[in-house]
Design an enzyme around this catalytic site. Sequence first.
Site, PDB file in Angstrom:
ATOM      1  N   ILE A  42       4.800  -1.273   3.128  1.00 48.65           N
ATOM      2  CA  ILE A  42       4.674   0.165   2.862  1.00 48.65           C
ATOM      3  C   ILE A  42       5.437   0.503   1.583  1.00 48.65           C
ATOM      4  O   ILE A  42       6.657   0.300   1.504  1.00 48.65           O
ATOM      5  CB  ILE A  42       5.261   1.004   4.031  1.00 48.65           C
ATOM      6  N   LYS A  43       4.709   1.024   0.619  1.00 44.56           N
ATOM      7  CA  LYS A  43       5.338   1.375  -0.660  1.00 44.56           C
ATOM      8  C   LYS A  43       5.741   2.850  -0.598  1.00 44.56           C
ATOM      9  O   LYS A  43       4.894   3.730  -0.380  1.00 44.56           O
ATOM     10  CB  LYS A  43       4.337   1.147  -1.791  1.00 44.56           C
ATOM     11  N   VAL A  44       7.032   3.102  -0.789  1.00 40.92           N
ATOM     12  CA  VAL A  44       7.580   4.455  -0.631  1.00 40.92           C
ATOM     13  C   VAL A  44       8.353   4.814  -1.901  1.00 40.92           C
ATOM     14  O   VAL A  44       9.173   4.017  -2.378  1.00 40.92           O
ATOM     15  CB  VAL A  44       8.524   4.518   0.600  1.00 40.92           C
TER      16      VAL A  44
ATOM     17  N   ALA B 123       0.875  -1.184   0.000  1.00 43.85           N
ATOM     18  CA  ALA B 123       0.000   0.000   0.000  1.00 43.85           C
ATOM     19  C   ALA B 123       0.906   1.226   0.000  1.00 43.85           C
ATOM     20  O   ALA B 123       1.839   1.309   0.804  1.00 43.85           O
ATOM     21  CB  ALA B 123      -0.900  -0.007   1.233  1.00 43.85           C
TER      22      ALA B 123
END
Length: 219
Positions: free
Chosen positions: A83-85, A57
């Site tokens: 966590i997509k950063v 996400a």
Amino acid sequence: MEIWLDSAKIEEIEAAVRWGIITGVTTNPSLMMKAGTADLKTNTQRIINLVGGPVSAEVVSDDAAGMIAEAEKIVTWSSHVVIKVPITPQGLQAMKVISEWPAKVNATLIFSANQALLAARAGATYVSPFVGRLDDAGHDGMEVVREIATIFSIHDIETKIIAASIRHPRHVTEAALAGANIATIPYKVLQAMVRHPLTDVGLQRFKADWEQALNMSTK
Ligand code: G3P
């Protein structure tokens, strides 16, 4: 190489999961828009319930503090959430903090081996080179995957490579050969991967021949 689905559409994920070969899912704001929802939490949790594995996400803040604040909420949704950063200077700062919680980070919008190396050193569990978008811009997207795989191998970097922005079945084959650990694949491409005209022709012939065999044995 693991097969993940690059989609936020529940009906696509349900269908792909039924095949028994999907071990993770990646989403992004564009995919959420295509799925017709802005409820990131509910949709991500529904996807996690379906796949039972890592689901990415994406944070949308520009600054590290904002990304970290978003990630603080997202990690509470499930132990499977990733966590997509984005790979920016602010994104690197956020990756470093988030990956020490501990939480899993997928460094996204990777277009060079150096970006992947920086993300790995910031603690990312995954890096996502965008193969198709590099090809679109006249580069060799798969060459970037090959370079990352070589660098990670030489330097014993455990960060996993997700071949992303996959456009056609050949990309998947090439990603596997290039050393990607995972390919995240749109549902349409996944469907194209399983089909082959010779399989269809072969099936028809087997059926016809079996009919003939049955007719012969009843005579
Ligand atoms: O996982 C990243 C991917 O969704 C980007 O794909 O087709 O928008 O370049 P695309």
